[in-house]
Write an enzyme that holds these catalytic residues in place. Sequence first.
Site, PDB file in Angstrom:
ATOM      1  N   HIS A   1       0.836  -1.206   0.000  1.00  0.00           N
ATOM      2  CA  HIS A   1       0.000   0.000   0.000  1.00  0.00           C
ATOM      3  C   HIS A   1       0.869   1.253   0.000  1.00  0.00           C
ATOM      4  O   HIS A   1       1.202   1.792   1.051  1.00  0.00           O
ATOM      5  CB  HIS A   1      -0.884  -0.039   1.243  1.00  0.00           C
ATOM      6  CG  HIS A   1      -2.030   0.914   1.231  1.00  0.00           C
ATOM      7  ND1 HIS A   1      -3.233   0.632   1.824  1.00  0.00           N
ATOM      8  CD2 HIS A   1      -2.162   2.162   0.706  1.00  0.00           C
ATOM      9  CE1 HIS A   1      -4.050   1.655   1.671  1.00  0.00           C
ATOM     10  NE2 HIS A   1      -3.413   2.610   1.003  1.00  0.00           N
TER      11      HIS A   1
ATOM     12  N   HIS B   1       1.463   5.132  -2.007  1.00  0.00           N
ATOM     13  CA  HIS B   1       1.003   6.154  -2.952  1.00  0.00           C
ATOM     14  C   HIS B   1       2.232   6.860  -3.526  1.00  0.00           C
ATOM     15  O   HIS B   1       2.933   7.575  -2.806  1.00  0.00           O
ATOM     16  CB  HIS B   1       0.088   7.158  -2.254  1.00  0.00           C
ATOM     17  CG  HIS B   1      -1.169   6.549  -1.719  1.00  0.00           C
ATOM     18  ND1 HIS B   1      -2.281   6.332  -2.508  1.00  0.00           N
ATOM     19  CD2 HIS B   1      -1.481   6.067  -0.489  1.00  0.00           C
ATOM     20  CE1 HIS B   1      -3.229   5.763  -1.783  1.00  0.00           C
ATOM     21  NE2 HIS B   1      -2.759   5.588  -0.546  1.00  0.00           N
ATOM     22  N   LEU B   2       2.484   6.648  -4.809  1.00  0.00           N
ATOM     23  CA  LEU B   2       3.656   7.248  -5.453  1.00  0.00           C
ATOM     24  C   LEU B   2       3.301   8.509  -6.241  1.00  0.00           C
ATOM     25  O   LEU B   2       4.194   9.187  -6.755  1.00  0.00           O
ATOM     26  CB  LEU B   2       4.335   6.218  -6.366  1.00  0.00           C
ATOM     27  CG  LEU B   2       4.919   5.007  -5.626  1.00  0.00           C
ATOM     28  CD1 LEU B   2       5.591   4.054  -6.613  1.00  0.00           C
ATOM     29  CD2 LEU B   2       5.901   5.442  -4.544  1.00  0.00           C
ATOM     30  N   ARG B   3       2.001   8.807  -6.378  1.00  0.00           N
ATOM     31  CA  ARG B   3       1.489  10.085  -6.891  1.00  0.00           C
ATOM     32  C   ARG B   3       1.745  10.351  -8.381  1.00  0.00           C
ATOM     33  O   ARG B   3       1.218  11.326  -8.914  1.00  0.00           O
ATOM     34  CB  ARG B   3       2.052  11.264  -6.079  1.00  0.00           C
ATOM     35  CG  ARG B   3       1.753  11.213  -4.589  1.00  0.00           C
ATOM     36  CD  ARG B   3       0.279  11.189  -4.294  1.00  0.00           C
ATOM     37  NE  ARG B   3      -0.008  11.361  -2.880  1.00  0.00           N
ATOM     38  CZ  ARG B   3      -1.069  10.838  -2.266  1.00  0.00           C
ATOM     39  NH1 ARG B   3      -1.934  10.095  -2.948  1.00  0.00           N
ATOM     40  NH2 ARG B   3      -1.276  11.051  -0.977  1.00  0.00           N
TER      41      ARG B   3
ATOM     42  N   HIS C   1     -10.895  -0.347   0.796  1.00  0.00           N
ATOM     43  CA  HIS C   1     -10.821   0.770   1.745  1.00  0.00           C
ATOM     44  C   HIS C   1     -12.150   0.754   2.491  1.00  0.00           C
ATOM     45  O   HIS C   1     -13.168   1.201   1.967  1.00  0.00           O
ATOM     46  CB  HIS C   1     -10.606   2.079   0.977  1.00  0.00           C
ATOM     47  CG  HIS C   1     -10.679   3.314   1.818  1.00  0.00           C
ATOM     48  ND1 HIS C   1      -9.582   4.084   2.098  1.00  0.00           N
ATOM     49  CD2 HIS C   1     -11.732   3.924   2.431  1.00  0.00           C
ATOM     50  CE1 HIS C   1      -9.946   5.116   2.837  1.00  0.00           C
ATOM     51  NE2 HIS C   1     -11.254   5.035   3.055  1.00  0.00           N
TER      52      HIS C   1
ATOM     53  N   HIS D   1      -5.593  -0.996   5.718  1.00  0.00           N
ATOM     54  CA  HIS D   1      -5.420  -0.180   6.937  1.00  0.00           C
ATOM     55  C   HIS D   1      -6.468  -0.406   8.031  1.00  0.00           C
ATOM     56  O   HIS D   1      -7.246   0.496   8.379  1.00  0.00           O
ATOM     57  CB  HIS D   1      -5.317   1.303   6.610  1.00  0.00           C
ATOM     58  CG  HIS D   1      -6.237   1.819   5.543  1.00  0.00           C
ATOM     59  ND1 HIS D   1      -7.590   1.614   5.539  1.00  0.00           N
ATOM     60  CD2 HIS D   1      -5.971   2.560   4.429  1.00  0.00           C
ATOM     61  CE1 HIS D   1      -8.125   2.200   4.486  1.00  0.00           C
ATOM     62  NE2 HIS D   1      -7.159   2.780   3.795  1.00  0.00           N
TER      63      HIS D   1
ATOM     64  N   ASN E   1      -6.660   8.937   7.046  1.00  0.00           N
ATOM     65  CA  ASN E   1      -7.893   8.194   6.795  1.00  0.00           C
ATOM     66  C   ASN E   1      -7.566   6.721   6.562  1.00  0.00           C
ATOM     67  O   ASN E   1      -6.862   6.420   5.609  1.00  0.00           O
ATOM     68  CB  ASN E   1      -8.605   8.769   5.576  1.00  0.00           C
ATOM     69  CG  ASN E   1      -9.972   8.145   5.345  1.00  0.00           C
ATOM     70  OD1 ASN E   1     -10.480   7.409   6.170  1.00  0.00           O
ATOM     71  ND2 ASN E   1     -10.553   8.418   4.192  1.00  0.00           N
TER      72      ASN E   1
ATOM     73  N   ASP F   1       0.771   2.588   3.739  1.00  0.00           N
ATOM     74  CA  ASP F   1      -0.139   3.651   3.296  1.00  0.00           C
ATOM     75  C   ASP F   1       0.636   4.963   3.171  1.00  0.00           C
ATOM     76  O   ASP F   1       0.146   6.042   3.541  1.00  0.00           O
ATOM     77  CB  ASP F   1      -1.326   3.804   4.234  1.00  0.00           C
ATOM     78  CG  ASP F   1      -2.458   4.632   3.613  1.00  0.00           C
ATOM     79  OD1 ASP F   1      -2.377   4.976   2.414  1.00  0.00           O
ATOM     80  OD2 ASP F   1      -3.426   4.955   4.336  1.00  0.00           O
TER      81      ASP F   1
ATOM     82  N   GLY G   1      -3.300  11.916   5.319  1.00  0.00           N
ATOM     83  CA  GLY G   1      -2.217  11.045   4.859  1.00  0.00           C
ATOM     84  C   GLY G   1      -0.890  11.375   5.497  1.00  0.00           C
ATOM     85  O   GLY G   1      -0.636  12.516   5.908  1.00  0.00           O
TER      86      GLY G   1
END
Length: 428
Positions: free
Chosen positions: A55, A57-59, A176, A229, A275, A302, A321
């Site tokens: 999990h 997030h590399l954006r 999620h 999560h 979140n 995350d 985040g």
Amino acid sequence: MTVLIRGARPYGEDAADILLRDGHVAAVGGSLSAPDAEVVDAAGLVALPGLVDLHTHLREPGREDAETVETGSRAAALGGYTAVHAMANTDPVADTAGVVEQVWRLGQQAGLVDVVPVGAVTVGLRGERLAELGAMADSAARVRVFSDDGMCVADPALMRRALEYVKALDGVVAQHAEEPRLTTGAQMHEGDRSARLGLTGWPAAAEEAIIARDVLLAGHVGARLHVCHVSTAGSVEILRWAKSRGVQVTAEVTPHHLLLTDECAEGYDPVFKVNPPLRTDADVAAVRRGLAEGVIDAVATDHAPHAVEDKESEWAGARPGMLGLEQALSVVVATMVETGLLDWRGVADRMSVRPAAIGRLETHGRPLAPGEPATLLLLDPAARAVVDPAALASRSRNSPYAGRELPGRVVHTFLRGVPTVTDGKATR
């Protein structure tokens, strides 16, 4: 390339030499020799299989101001990771073969970890119709994990169809878990503290209701379900019940939910807005126990980098985040190893072996044994350091661990025998 690692402690056990040759572990034992090898002094260092994050997030594409595949890969390698699953909530959303292949190729170019794209479950993450699941599975990226993370697949009929479709692909839907009708405007965990601080609460039941629904759906159709999560004690008990009934469900917990509580919201510092939200002391104790017992299968970061303007604002306007890749292993050492809840083999299981199995990554999470891929990390368990966000490899600085002293330091990381981190510094 040939590397002779001298005096490491595989899984924290007796010291041994580890010989890496041509991308594989050639030998493990005492007093090994290899005249052509580059020698790494690993006395006192714990050797573990390379970590796998389910999990991240590399954006990229879309928010390269917050993170790129390259900067996120560098942060991951420094944290001991050798594979990361890149979530689909990019811009454009990773809901087509073209986008997941773009992310996969960017990971190949960075060359620091295996970047494994996660495909969206629904088009645009809108929860209305299924995305091109089969095309993404058949693409060069070979997607096997599908998630609308950041958004819940709230429609039960659509979730059922997704589970059925992904089952045929030997994949897994990562949910999620958030009932959106219970979290409208939510800012932090719902309880006495949220009422006192004047912040709209995010009730534990909003997470637990979706997990309960989805384990029933997964059991009904015989599909694999993964819960992202997990943050509440009630969620742990629902997962325990589902596993006792033979439901094919796995779950993850984040480092921040293992360490931090809703008390962090007292100062209204939006670095602690996340979140699902940080929960109570009782919830933290429950997810730690769940992880120790294997009810929760994995630690997943995350990792959620945000640009300054998205995080440094009033609490209500800040994006949720936190950064996680570089400190995840240290947090697990602090919360699980130093407390006696997990030994080093347990850490390897929850941060490498099980995540690799969930993501169907056959060359990761492998034993430190001859013939296996030379994909591993060396950790100094005695090191302690204060976290300085300015020194992190991520393009963003929203670390909830800023100023906190954490144990353990990744000294070396190897991906198929190639060093990606040497003496605590990324090689690229």
